[in-house]
Design a protein around this motif. Structure first.
Motif, PDB file in Angstrom:
ATOM      1  N   GLY A 219      10.533  -4.644   9.599  1.00 18.95           N
ATOM      2  CA  GLY A 219      10.245  -5.156   8.264  1.00 18.95           C
ATOM      3  C   GLY A 219       8.812  -4.997   7.829  1.00 18.95           C
ATOM      4  O   GLY A 219       8.469  -5.284   6.672  1.00 18.95           O
ATOM      5  N   ASN A 220       7.948  -4.515   8.730  1.00 25.63           N
ATOM      6  CA  ASN A 220       6.525  -4.369   8.396  1.00 25.63           C
ATOM      7  C   ASN A 220       6.205  -3.040   7.727  1.00 25.63           C
ATOM      8  O   ASN A 220       5.116  -2.885   7.179  1.00 25.63           O
ATOM      9  CB  ASN A 220       5.675  -4.492   9.669  1.00 25.63           C
ATOM     10  CG  ASN A 220       5.767  -5.866  10.301  1.00 25.63           C
ATOM     11  OD1 ASN A 220       6.034  -6.849   9.621  1.00 25.63           O
ATOM     12  ND2 ASN A 220       5.551  -5.936  11.614  1.00 25.63           N
ATOM     13  N   TYR A 221       7.125  -2.097   7.770  1.00 26.18           N
ATOM     14  CA  TYR A 221       6.835  -0.771   7.229  1.00 26.18           C
ATOM     15  C   TYR A 221       7.022  -0.771   5.710  1.00 26.18           C
ATOM     16  O   TYR A 221       7.896  -1.453   5.172  1.00 26.18           O
ATOM     17  CB  TYR A 221       7.707   0.287   7.905  1.00 26.18           C
ATOM     18  CG  TYR A 221       7.412   0.370   9.387  1.00 26.18           C
ATOM     19  CD1 TYR A 221       6.272   1.019   9.848  1.00 26.18           C
ATOM     20  CD2 TYR A 221       8.246  -0.247  10.312  1.00 26.18           C
ATOM     21  CE1 TYR A 221       5.986   1.068  11.208  1.00 26.18           C
ATOM     22  CE2 TYR A 221       7.959  -0.203  11.673  1.00 26.18           C
ATOM     23  CZ  TYR A 221       6.826   0.452  12.108  1.00 26.18           C
ATOM     24  OH  TYR A 221       6.533   0.483  13.454  1.00 26.18           O
ATOM     25  N   TYR A 222       6.188   0.013   5.047  1.00 21.36           N
ATOM     26  CA  TYR A 222       6.105  -0.053   3.591  1.00 21.36           C
ATOM     27  C   TYR A 222       5.961   1.358   3.033  1.00 21.36           C
ATOM     28  O   TYR A 222       4.989   2.056   3.325  1.00 21.36           O
ATOM     29  CB  TYR A 222       4.895  -0.915   3.215  1.00 21.36           C
ATOM     30  CG  TYR A 222       4.669  -1.116   1.742  1.00 21.36           C
ATOM     31  CD1 TYR A 222       5.672  -1.618   0.909  1.00 21.36           C
ATOM     32  CD2 TYR A 222       3.425  -0.840   1.172  1.00 21.36           C
ATOM     33  CE1 TYR A 222       5.445  -1.830  -0.440  1.00 21.36           C
ATOM     34  CE2 TYR A 222       3.185  -1.051  -0.180  1.00 21.36           C
ATOM     35  CZ  TYR A 222       4.203  -1.542  -0.981  1.00 21.36           C
ATOM     36  OH  TYR A 222       3.981  -1.747  -2.317  1.00 21.36           O
ATOM     37  N   TYR A 223       6.933   1.785   2.250  1.00 19.31           N
ATOM     38  CA  TYR A 223       6.923   3.129   1.689  1.00 19.31           C
ATOM     39  C   TYR A 223       5.845   3.319   0.625  1.00 19.31           C
ATOM     40  O   TYR A 223       5.523   4.451   0.282  1.00 19.31           O
ATOM     41  CB  TYR A 223       8.287   3.439   1.069  1.00 19.31           C
ATOM     42  CG  TYR A 223       9.326   3.970   2.033  1.00 19.31           C
ATOM     43  CD1 TYR A 223       9.913   5.211   1.832  1.00 19.31           C
ATOM     44  CD2 TYR A 223       9.754   3.227   3.123  1.00 19.31           C
ATOM     45  CE1 TYR A 223      10.890   5.712   2.688  1.00 19.31           C
ATOM     46  CE2 TYR A 223      10.724   3.700   3.994  1.00 19.31           C
ATOM     47  CZ  TYR A 223      11.292   4.946   3.779  1.00 19.31           C
ATOM     48  OH  TYR A 223      12.258   5.428   4.631  1.00 19.31           O
ATOM     49  N   GLY A 224       5.343   2.235   0.086  1.00 20.00           N
ATOM     50  CA  GLY A 224       4.297   2.329  -0.919  1.00 20.00           C
ATOM     51  C   GLY A 224       4.670   1.612  -2.201  1.00 20.00           C
ATOM     52  O   GLY A 224       5.840   1.276  -2.435  1.00 20.00           O
ATOM     53  N   PRO A 225       3.686   1.353  -3.064  1.00 21.44           N
ATOM     54  CA  PRO A 225       3.947   0.614  -4.311  1.00 21.44           C
ATOM     55  C   PRO A 225       4.913   1.350  -5.221  1.00 21.44           C
ATOM     56  O   PRO A 225       4.796   2.558  -5.429  1.00 21.44           O
ATOM     57  CB  PRO A 225       2.549   0.503  -4.943  1.00 21.44           C
ATOM     58  CG  PRO A 225       1.739   1.591  -4.301  1.00 21.44           C
ATOM     59  CD  PRO A 225       2.279   1.751  -2.925  1.00 21.44           C
ATOM     60  N   GLY A 226       5.896   0.616  -5.718  1.00 20.65           N
ATOM     61  CA  GLY A 226       6.854   1.192  -6.651  1.00 20.65           C
ATOM     62  C   GLY A 226       8.017   1.897  -6.012  1.00 20.65           C
ATOM     63  O   GLY A 226       8.961   2.284  -6.708  1.00 20.65           O
ATOM     64  N   HIS A 227       7.989   2.101  -4.698  1.00 21.71           N
ATOM     65  CA  HIS A 227       9.089   2.805  -4.036  1.00 21.71           C
ATOM     66  C   HIS A 227      10.265   1.851  -3.846  1.00 21.71           C
ATOM     67  O   HIS A 227      10.091   0.692  -3.463  1.00 21.71           O
ATOM     68  CB  HIS A 227       8.638   3.352  -2.684  1.00 21.71           C
ATOM     69  CG  HIS A 227       9.473   4.501  -2.206  1.00 21.71           C
ATOM     70  ND1 HIS A 227      10.776   4.353  -1.796  1.00 21.71           N
ATOM     71  CD2 HIS A 227       9.188   5.829  -2.086  1.00 21.71           C
ATOM     72  CE1 HIS A 227      11.264   5.531  -1.440  1.00 21.71           C
ATOM     73  NE2 HIS A 227      10.320   6.446  -1.608  1.00 21.71           N
ATOM     74  N   VAL A 228      11.469   2.350  -4.112  1.00 25.24           N
ATOM     75  CA  VAL A 228      12.649   1.480  -4.069  1.00 25.24           C
ATOM     76  C   VAL A 228      13.134   1.186  -2.654  1.00 25.24           C
ATOM     77  O   VAL A 228      13.893   0.238  -2.438  1.00 25.24           O
ATOM     78  CB  VAL A 228      13.817   2.074  -4.893  1.00 25.24           C
ATOM     79  CG1 VAL A 228      13.464   2.121  -6.366  1.00 25.24           C
ATOM     80  CG2 VAL A 228      14.211   3.458  -4.367  1.00 25.24           C
ATOM     81  N   MET A 229      12.742   2.004  -1.678  1.00 28.49           N
ATOM     82  CA  MET A 229      13.166   1.759  -0.300  1.00 28.49           C
ATOM     83  C   MET A 229      12.288   0.676   0.315  1.00 28.49           C
ATOM     84  O   MET A 229      11.070   0.821   0.399  1.00 28.49           O
ATOM     85  CB  MET A 229      13.087   3.037   0.526  1.00 28.49           C
ATOM     86  CG  MET A 229      13.404   2.835   2.010  1.00 28.49           C
ATOM     87  SD  MET A 229      15.065   2.186   2.310  1.00 28.49           S
ATOM     88  CE  MET A 229      15.924   3.683   2.772  1.00 28.49           C
TER      89      MET A 229
END
Length: 451
Positions: free
Chosen positions: A24-34
């Motif tokens: 749950g710590n991974y982040y595709y980036g701002p605005g990304h739907v995943m």
């Protein structure tokens, strides 16, 4: 904490569940739907409902480079491993070689480790099924079905499903892959398009929609001809319409293909209210597909996939975990760390739209079924495929000490020279190699390392 209700039916299933808290710590980036955080939300519901009491819960080992290159090319996995935020410019310059769309599949911090967790969960689930230590294995961290051999696609960088199926094929002559994500399972279909040992079946929205593949006439090639089944659907399909096509098609597939193992991709973007999807399924309609396979006495792997309204993804996968263990859970959501996300009703089930148009007429569904039946009727009832003996069945994800331990005679207690190298954490739940009792869930839902 909610106490589980009686079983849905009298058929007990051994169910194991793979999860790593880091996912749950991974982040595709701002605005990304995943949003990988949705997996943590699902886990929170699973624990809060008390379902962990009926699960064997494990933290999988991260998949090694060698494990992921059983399918992906060495060059591609090397690229993912070496891609870092601090070499962003070189990443962008070379990424076109490995991705059709940089916006869909951005570089983010920990990308390679994220891929290791996804693949590690599906690989561990397959190994557990191969060892006949479980009946159902769940990896909601997996289901990334668009990734190709040397290409990221559709938010997917590595294809954990293909890695898991390749492991299952070591012990099972025929593996069935079923995809109920709203998007076509193109990466898995492409990987097995020319073999009759894996049948892929995808129910998906078709037309001007990503990835643009999955026509009913795409049936496979060479030895795999007629072993790819595509069920192209239109917007607004309801629970009733979905089951009208799903049940007869899958009954025919089970009859003709007679799989020895099943992998079910449970992408939640086919639910009503998804940010990207345009189907009109409820949790009950979506979960009915998991119910269908639970009734068969066949090893079953359940993996995640799409889903871009995180609160509904969490609802869906918690509900389908309850289906796997055969537990009825109440519609009232138990209090949990993400309780406010599920307002304003704080219910498990979502109500489908009563006004959304269903473009899937009974006649269209009948025509789809008829064409699929015609293709399936041309198959030999069971493919005549011979298994090849395995020269070495050590696990590619394990370190040296673990490989030595795996090669030892399973009926003899392991020598101390091996066991002294094993590191244990009292807070974790392990398969006990020392002959002790299986202290299932004594850690109140905490996780263990498993292979």
């Amino acid at each position: 904490m909610v106490s589980p209700a009686p079983l849905r039916d009298q058929s007990k299933r051994r169910v194991c569940y793979y999860y790593d808290t880091n996912v749950g710590n991974y982040y595709y980036g701002p605005g990304h739907v995943m949003k990988p955080h949705r997996i943590r939300m699902a886990n929170e519901l699973i624990l809060s409902y008390g379902l962990y009491q009926n699960l064997s819960i494990y933290r999988p080992l991260p998949a090694s480079f060698e494990a992921m290159t059983t399918f992906h090319s060495d060059e591609y996995i090397t690229f993912l491993r070496d891609a870092k935020i601090d070499n962003l410019n070189s990443f962008g310059a070379s990424k076109g070689k490995f991705s059709q769309n940089n916006d869909d599949c951005p570089l983010f911090d920990g990308l390679y480790e994220f891929c290791q967790l996804s693949c590690g969960g599906s690989l561990a689930a397959a190994i557990k099924l191969n060892k006949k230590k479980t009946d159902i294995a769940i990896n909601w961290m997996g289901g990334l079905h668009h990734a190709k051999k040397s290409e990221s696609s559709g938010f997917c960088y590595t294809n954990d499903i293909v890695v898991g199926i390749l492991e299952l094929l070591k012990f099972h002559k025929r593996v069935l892959y079923v995809d109920i994500d709203i998007h076509h399972g193109d990466g898995v279909e492409e990987a097995f398009f020319d073999t009759n040992r894996v049948m892929t079946v995808s129910f998906h929205r078709f037309g001007n929609f990503f990835p643009g593949t999955g026509d009913i006439k795409d049936v496979g090639i060479y030895n795999g001809k007629l072993y790819s089944v595509n069920v192209p659907l239109s917007d607004g399909i309801t629970d009733e319409s979905y089951q009208k096509i799903f049940v007869p098609v899958m009954e025919k597939v089970m009859e003709m293909f007679d799989p020895q193992a099943v992998v079910l991709q449970c992408g939640a973007d086919s639910l009503y209210g998804d940010r990207l999807g345009k189907f009109n399924l409820s949790l009950r309609g979506h979960g009915a597909c998991a119910e269908f396979f639970r009734k068969y006495d066949v090893p079953l792997m359940m993996v995640g996939g799409g889903g871009y309204t995180p609160r509904n993804v969490a609802r869906c996968w918690a509900y389908e975990t309850s289906i796997a263990v055969g537990i009825e859970v109440p519609n009232e959501l138990p209090f949990n760390n993400y309780y406010e996300y599920f307002g304003p009703d704080y219910k498990l089930h979502i109500e489908p739209s009563k006004v959304l148009k269903n473009d899937n007429s009974d006649q269209k569904l009948h025509e789809l079924q008829k064409e699929i039946y015609e293709n399936l009727s041309q198959l030999d009832k069971v493919p005549s495929v011979q298994m090849q003996p395995l020269e070495n069945d050590t696990l590619p994800v394990l370190e040296f000490e673990d490989i030595a331990r795996d090669e030892e005679n399973p009926d003899v207690r392991l020598p101390m020279s091996i066991m002294d190298s094993c590191q244990h954490n009292d807070a974790d739940f392990y398969d006990d190699e020392n002959g002790g009792d299986d202290h299932r869930n004594e850690a109140n839902g905490r996780l263990s390392t498993d292979s």
